[in-house]
Design an enzyme around this catalytic site. Structure first.
Site: not given
Lengths: 368, 368
Positions: A40, A261
């Site tokens: 999956k 950042y």
């Protein structure tokens, strides 16, 4: 390795031989128990087509996907394989499921009723019955199981009865034994009511809980792709994934300053920072900020500052300048720093590292 | 809303009108400063083609992407637009960059030299010069800037000089002023040496730091997509994203038990758990485990247990049973629960929520 194409920022190498060998190892460990493969989420992020083909060549005949769309995609790849859909099928999708020869996992009374109605209309077709034993997610509750045994579901041929373990990666967890007992009980009750059918309980880690958990069909997923199914113990599986990010900028820090950042990391004059073209938009999770490690050759380098969308910065001060240039590759996942190590740095599991692997990577399949 | 297709587990709705209106709002706020749009990482996860087309129709003429591949993809979508590549181009890729009419951001001496050599060979072609002022990531250091002014880069026509803010989302951070001063200084030095050229500093949050940060060209990204560029203040942008997950299983808890992997959440008899077909393989980050909220209509519901790969579980005990059935949609991102709220629950930023948005969602574009 072959250098990456001129504008690839990172190369993801997927070793199909390792995946095939992991399948064979689990299959052997399971003895007479059949070994399915869970593919999956696009083969756990590694590409459902090459992964499923490699597994089929290694001898796998049964596959599990999560959604109907994944089942349809896999059917086109493996026309002959047995394909089961873990999320099951609502009433409005049963015809499509049957048309593609998919086996729905029946997760509740509504899905059972929808499949029963389909069979009444179109004839017998296999399904898997899912009894919950401790996930509280999908599968029949105890009460629903009782109601089923008292009344419905006549005429559905069960490919098998299944349940799913919540804590198999922690062998000492008491829930494992509880789930096993509940599953044995459910199986017995269903057998008395509808006749015997095969049983399936174990996921990757469940296989390592021992033969009592194996039953007729095991459903490994993550272990096939090299993630350790026995946390805290040596990894019995072969690593199947390597991720290398390219350095696209290299700087000599010429004044004390901060990196990235939020100014979360300080560097001093003379430090050297390498910027790698991999960021959280590539699934290099932002929670790795200031925590991840990479390797340049055999030298470990620390990620510093926040992961940004497309870039990540490493402190390479310890390496001689001639070993680190624009174009040098930093190993982010590899033998010295496997998926599980990166997962620990991110505060998550190898499962999430795999399924987050980005779309901008140049993907190379080796083996097969 | 139109019900999702029979087998879609979730619907991601992207409001192109909202994105266009966000662009126009920023453009207006910027006055005479030109407003570019950053559409890297597949338009921040929302699909570069529809997003870039909507922005172009709203008047945007300049676009920024991260990688050369993204630039090539965008060139096919917008043949006439100005497209700049933030990661720049190594020597081996300059021809390809030029062939597609892309403007490289020159991030260091090596990239400057590669572009200079290209121009010598093939004739003048625009580039953007990136001076670092506080990210320590890409862009010239102070020393490299001095060396450049002392010697090289003759003959490169600069589209503009740029830098990038590290802490613009925190207006009180002293680094903002420092970066502004360093940028003004760099610009002055470059102007004296190579003649005047336009300047670009502000990202989304930088625009809200005021006109001193605007210069000639602003480069908003995340604000276009509805993320709040002014954290702690009301969001001035229009929400552009809605994510609704479908309930595929609903259960009445018939015994005290735990929910999900690792048994991290306890429920008592009589609780009701809804299982939604969205998991971390869809970018619904595993760090949301036991922390996220969703909405069913106007009722807030709590995510309980761990996020699993393809599924998430919500406690819906507070709702009347007739309001929650298989097929009912749970709003995971929407007006009552915007991207920023989900980001806070995940311990990350709206940027990462956006760029993680999954490939299994049924994507619907509205507006435009």
């Amino acid at each position: 390795m072959t250098p990456p194409s001129d504008h690839a920022g990172a190369v993801l190498t997927i070793d199909l031989d390792a995946i095939a060998s992991n399948y064979r190892q689990l299959d052997e460990r399971l003895g007479k128990t059949a070994c399915a493969a869970v593919v999956k989420a696009d083969g756990y992020g590694l590409g459902i087509a090459p992964v499923a083909r490699a597994l089929a060549e290694a001898g796998c005949a049964s596959f599990f996907v999560a959604t109907i769309e994944e089942g349809i995609e896999l059917r086109a790849i493996l026309p002959e394989a047995e394909i089961a859909v873990l999320n099951g099928a609502p009433a409005e999708a049963v015809d499509e499921v049957a048309r593609h020869g998919l086996i729905p996992v029946l997760n509740g009374p509504d899905q059972i009723e929808a499949w029963r109605a389909y069979i009444e209309r179109a004839g017998a077709s296999l399904a898997i019955l899912h009894c919950d034993t401790g996930m509280a997610r999908l599968g029949l509750t105890q009460s629903e199981l009782e109601a089923l045994c008292a009344a419905g579901a006549e005429g559905i041929p069960f490919r098998c009865v299944m349940s799913h373990l919540a804590c198999a990666d922690d062998p000492a967890h008491p829930l494992n034994g509880e789930q096993l007992a509940l599953f044995q009980d459910a199986r017995a009750r269903l057998g008395r009511r509808f006749g015997p059918s095969p049983a399936s309980l174990a996921n990757s880690s469940g296989i390592f809980l021992g033969p009592a958990y194996h039953f007729d069909l095991a459903r490994p997923g993550v272990a096939l792709y090299g993630v350790n199914p026995t946390p805290g113990q040596p990894n019995p599986m072969a690593e199947a994934v390597q991720l290398q990010g390219k350095i696209i900028g290299l700087r000599e820090i010429d004044r004390a300053m901060t990196v990235g950042y939020g100014a979360t990391h300080r560097v001093t004059r003379g430090s050297r920072i390498a910027t790698v073209a991999v960021g959280y938009a590539d699934g290099f999770l932002r929670s790795l900020s200031n925590r991840a490690y990479g390797y340049i050759g055999t030298v470990r380098v620390k990620m510093v500052g926040r992961v940004s969308m497309d870039l990540t910065t490493f402190d390479v001060s310890a390496l001689p300048p001639e070993d680190v240039r624009p174009g040098t590759m930093v190993t982010l996942i590899g033998r010295k720093h496997p998926i599980d190590a990166l997962a620990a740095e991110a505060g998550t599991t190898g499962y999430e590292i795999l399924t987050s692997l980005g779309r901008r990577y140049e993907r190379r399949y080796v083996g097969d």
